[in-house]
Design a protein around this motif. Structure first.
Motif, short mmCIF file in Angstrom:
data_model
loop_
_atom_site.label_atom_id
_atom_site.label_comp_id
_atom_site.label_asym_id
_atom_site.label_seq_id
_atom_site.Cartn_x
_atom_site.Cartn_y
_atom_site.Cartn_z
N TYR A 262 0.86 -1.31 -0.04
CA TYR A 262 0.13 0.09 0.06
C TYR A 262 0.93 1.36 0.07
CZ TYR A 262 -3.70 -3.32 1.13
OH TYR A 262 -4.57 -4.21 1.22
N GLN A 263 2.23 1.23 -0.07
CA GLN A 263 3.13 2.32 0.02
C GLN A 263 2.68 3.40 -1.10
OE1 GLN A 263 6.91 0.73 0.00
NE2 GLN A 263 6.88 0.34 2.45
N ASP A 264 2.63 3.04 -2.29
CA ASP A 264 2.02 3.89 -3.39
C ASP A 264 0.73 4.43 -3.26
OD1 ASP A 264 4.48 3.25 -4.60
OD2 ASP A 264 3.62 1.67 -5.83
N ALA A 265 -0.11 3.81 -2.45
CA ALA A 265 -1.58 4.28 -2.43
C ALA A 265 -1.78 5.11 -1.07
CB ALA A 265 -2.35 3.22 -2.28
N SER B 187 -1.08 14.46 -13.97
CA SER B 187 -2.16 13.74 -13.80
C SER B 187 -2.39 12.71 -12.83
CB SER B 187 -2.84 13.16 -15.23
OG SER B 187 -2.19 12.24 -15.64
N ASP B 188 -1.20 12.01 -12.50
CA ASP B 188 -1.60 10.90 -11.48
C ASP B 188 -1.02 11.64 -10.17
OD1 ASP B 188 -0.54 8.71 -9.97
OD2 ASP B 188 -0.09 7.58 -11.52
N PRO B 189 -1.69 11.32 -9.18
CA PRO B 189 -1.54 11.90 -7.87
C PRO B 189 -0.27 11.17 -6.91
CG PRO B 189 -3.64 10.77 -7.89
CD PRO B 189 -3.21 10.90 -9.23
N ARG B 190 -0.41 10.01 -7.41
CA ARG B 190 0.69 9.14 -6.70
C ARG B 190 1.96 9.41 -7.17
NH1 ARG B 190 -2.50 3.13 -6.27
NH2 ARG B 190 -4.23 3.78 -5.25
N VAL B 191 2.23 9.68 -8.53
CA VAL B 191 3.17 10.02 -9.12
C VAL B 191 3.72 11.63 -8.45
CG1 VAL B 191 4.73 10.86 -11.16
CG2 VAL B 191 3.33 8.60 -11.02
N ALA B 192 2.87 12.38 -8.40
CA ALA B 192 3.05 13.79 -7.97
C ALA B 192 3.45 13.70 -6.41
CB ALA B 192 1.69 14.43 -7.95
N ARG B 193 2.95 12.71 -5.77
CA ARG B 193 3.27 12.77 -4.26
C ARG B 193 5.03 12.59 -4.25
NH1 ARG B 193 3.02 8.32 -0.60
NH2 ARG B 193 2.83 6.82 -2.20
N TYR B 194 5.39 11.47 -5.16
CA TYR B 194 6.92 11.33 -4.87
C TYR B 194 7.75 12.22 -5.57
CZ TYR B 194 5.93 6.39 -3.78
OH TYR B 194 5.51 5.18 -3.05
N MET C 280 7.06 15.51 -5.56
CA MET C 280 7.17 16.69 -4.60
C MET C 280 7.63 16.48 -3.38
SD MET C 280 3.89 18.24 -2.51
CE MET C 280 3.86 16.94 -1.37
N LEU C 281 7.92 15.33 -2.90
CA LEU C 281 8.58 14.92 -1.72
C LEU C 281 10.03 14.97 -2.04
CD1 LEU C 281 6.59 11.83 -0.21
CD2 LEU C 281 7.03 14.05 0.96
N ALA C 282 10.37 14.28 -3.42
CA ALA C 282 11.72 14.30 -3.78
C ALA C 282 12.42 15.60 -4.03
CB ALA C 282 11.83 13.71 -5.20
N ALA C 283 11.46 16.59 -4.48
CA ALA C 283 11.87 18.13 -4.72
C ALA C 283 11.87 18.91 -3.35
CB ALA C 283 11.16 18.96 -5.61
N ALA C 284 11.23 18.29 -2.46
CA ALA C 284 11.07 19.16 -1.26
C ALA C 284 12.43 19.28 -0.49
CB ALA C 284 9.85 18.97 -0.20
N ALA C 285 13.06 20.34 0.05
CA ALA C 285 14.22 20.31 0.50
C ALA C 285 14.06 20.46 2.38
CB ALA C 285 14.88 21.72 0.08
#
Length: 476
Positions: free
Chosen positions: A310-313, A432-439, A441-446
């Motif tokens: 469930y980590q992606d969801a 368009s994919d919220p799961r991709v957007a999550r990753y 955004m977290l990768a870009a967040a400092a």
């Protein structure tokens, strides 16, 4: 949390659900609340096995009565679970439910042989996870700026991100707030009691919708009143209600959920098992509050974020304190909490502006939580002027009037900030994919913060303003 405060809030939840006898567990530890006299099982073969095993166990024990053991729920339903009565729910006090304890004990060896769980308590899923008595929300003059402030941006019906908020519903006059122009859904069923005073957690869903809208203006927000009973619902009903919520408007991009429960386990909740399996196959991202017990114990459904399937969801969200540098004292924590966002003294819309409504304060606990008196709670104390109930239980509690805005604290509100930030990222990056957007955004967040000695990802909205943290001022 202080036992007296837990018991007082327990009574308030029990009054909101008078037909459902509740107990505290395990062993009166106030870790969770559950339905007395009943257990929860998967329907089908598991239910038959549990019913037969419990009846045989009770028959063999002279002090137990097997007359009450019977199926009490539907044999088939979409959530895949049913209730089995194992005792008289009217017997014993709130901390004593021997039939349920014996029923769970009777299945231990069977579960061991099966290698999976067959039975559980029927937990209360709630936004007041430790039943902490609330000093909040606190009124804010409508002239005071929201925090986070509304971000710049426009709404476009064709590209707006769909956010579903499963909560308490919307205040009846929510449309008088311009911030909620693109919000819809269920109204709060009963806002005030017979004296015209706001009921517990009324406005919670409206407040959350305001936070999402402030952070992500290009969102279409739907609020459901699933948690209408003082912010709570039984686990046996929760999965079905989640299915109903997504059936009504379709699976959203993001589902924001600020409720849950611990259960002393690391494998989830039986009541939402079927929903979580279906969620896994969708593109929806569940953003879920990590809970307000100040504990590292997994809190569900947020803790599904730590299970491989469930980590992606699922993204679990804890709360930062008012300055944004450290974890809030009340926030649950641990490796299963995947991100933290501001969760103290956020300012948003509680009601519309049609009429002021009163709210009665019963307790003041936040200062004790932060400044060393040992409570874990969501409460952010306002500056009271009257005698507080914990100082004099017979005194008349303080009353304040709301006229639109409020500030409030909890992982309940860190969660929609993160849901909004993911939504804003989707709009800005045409993702368009919220799961991709999550990753992404977290990768870009400092940003990072410190939570109980650990450095954790911290998501701070650009329009959020830190609030100074200091010892409480003396009360008059």
């Amino acid at each position: 949390m202080a036992p007296q405060r837990f018991h007082e809030q327990f009574e308030q939840i029990q009054r909101s659900m008078p037909d459902v006898p509740l107990a505290m567990g395990p062993d009166d530890s106030a870790e969770f609340i559950y339905e007395k006299g009943y257990v929860l099982v998967r329907d089908g073969e598991d239910a038959a096995l549990v019913e037969d095993t419990v009846r045989a166990h009770f028959t063999a024990e002279p002090e137990l009565v097997q007359d009450h053991v019977r199926r009490a729920g539907p044999r088939t339903n979409r959530s895949g679970i049913t209730r089995i009565q194992v005792g008289d729910p009217g017997e014993g006090d709130r901390g004593a439910d021997r039939p349920v304890a014996h029923a769970l004990r009777a299945l231990r060896e069977v579960e061991g042989r099966a290698g999976r769980r067959l039975v559980s308590r029927n937990h209360l899923v709630s936004i007041a996870v430790n039943s902490c008595p609330g000093d909040e929300p606190v009124p804010v003059d409508r002239s005071e700026a929201l925090n986070p402030a509304p971000a710049e941006g426009s709404w476009d019906a064709d590209s707006a991100v769909g956010v579903l908020v499963v909560d308490t519903g919307l205040m009846n006059d929510f449309r008088s707030s311009a911030l909620l122009a693109h919000t819809d859904g269920d109204l709060q069923i009963q806002e005030c009691d017979g004296d015209g005073v706001l009921q517990q957690y009324v406005g919670h869903g409206t407040f959350i919708a305001g936070l999402v809208a402030a952070v992500a203006p290009n969102t279409s927000i739907t609020v459901r009143n699933t948690l209408n009973d003082a912010g709570a619902i039984l686990e046996s009903e929760f999965g079905e209600k989640l299915f109903e919520a997504v059936d009504e408007g379709g699976w959203p991009d993001i589902l924001s959920l600020s409720a849950g429960t611990s259960n002393g386990r690391t494998d989830g909740l039986l009541g939402v098992e079927a929903f979580m399996r279906e969620l896994r196959e969708q593109r929806t991202l569940l953003v879920a509050a990590a809970g307000n017990n100040g504990s590292a114990t997994p809190f569900w459904p947020a803790a599904y974020a730590d299970l491989p399937d469930y980590q992606d969801a699922v993204l679990s969200v804890g709360a930062l304190r008012a300055d944004g540098e450290f974890g809030a004292c009340f926030s649950n924590h641990g490796a299963w909490v995947k991100a933290y966002a501001p969760g103290e003294r956020l300012t948003s819309v509680l009601t519309g502006f049609d009429r002021p409504v009163p709210y009665v304060y019963q307790h003041s606990t936040y200062d004790a939580c932060r400044y060393g008196f040992g409570y874990s709670c969501t409460c952010q104390s306002p500056r009271h002027t009257g005698v507080l109930s914990e100082q004099d239980p017979g005194a008349k509690p303080d009353q304040v009037m709301f006229d639109g805005h409020a500030y409030w604290s909890g992982t309940s509100f860190a969660t929609p900030l993160v849901a909004g930030m993911i939504s804003a990222h989707m709009s800005a990056q045409a993702e368009s994919d919220p799961r991709v957007a999550r990753y992404k955004m977290l990768a870009a967040a400092a940003g990072y913060a410190e939570v109980r000695g650990a450095h954790v990802p911290a998501l701070r909205p650009a329009t959020w303003r830190p609030v100074p943290v200091g010892p409480p001022a003396a009360r008059s």
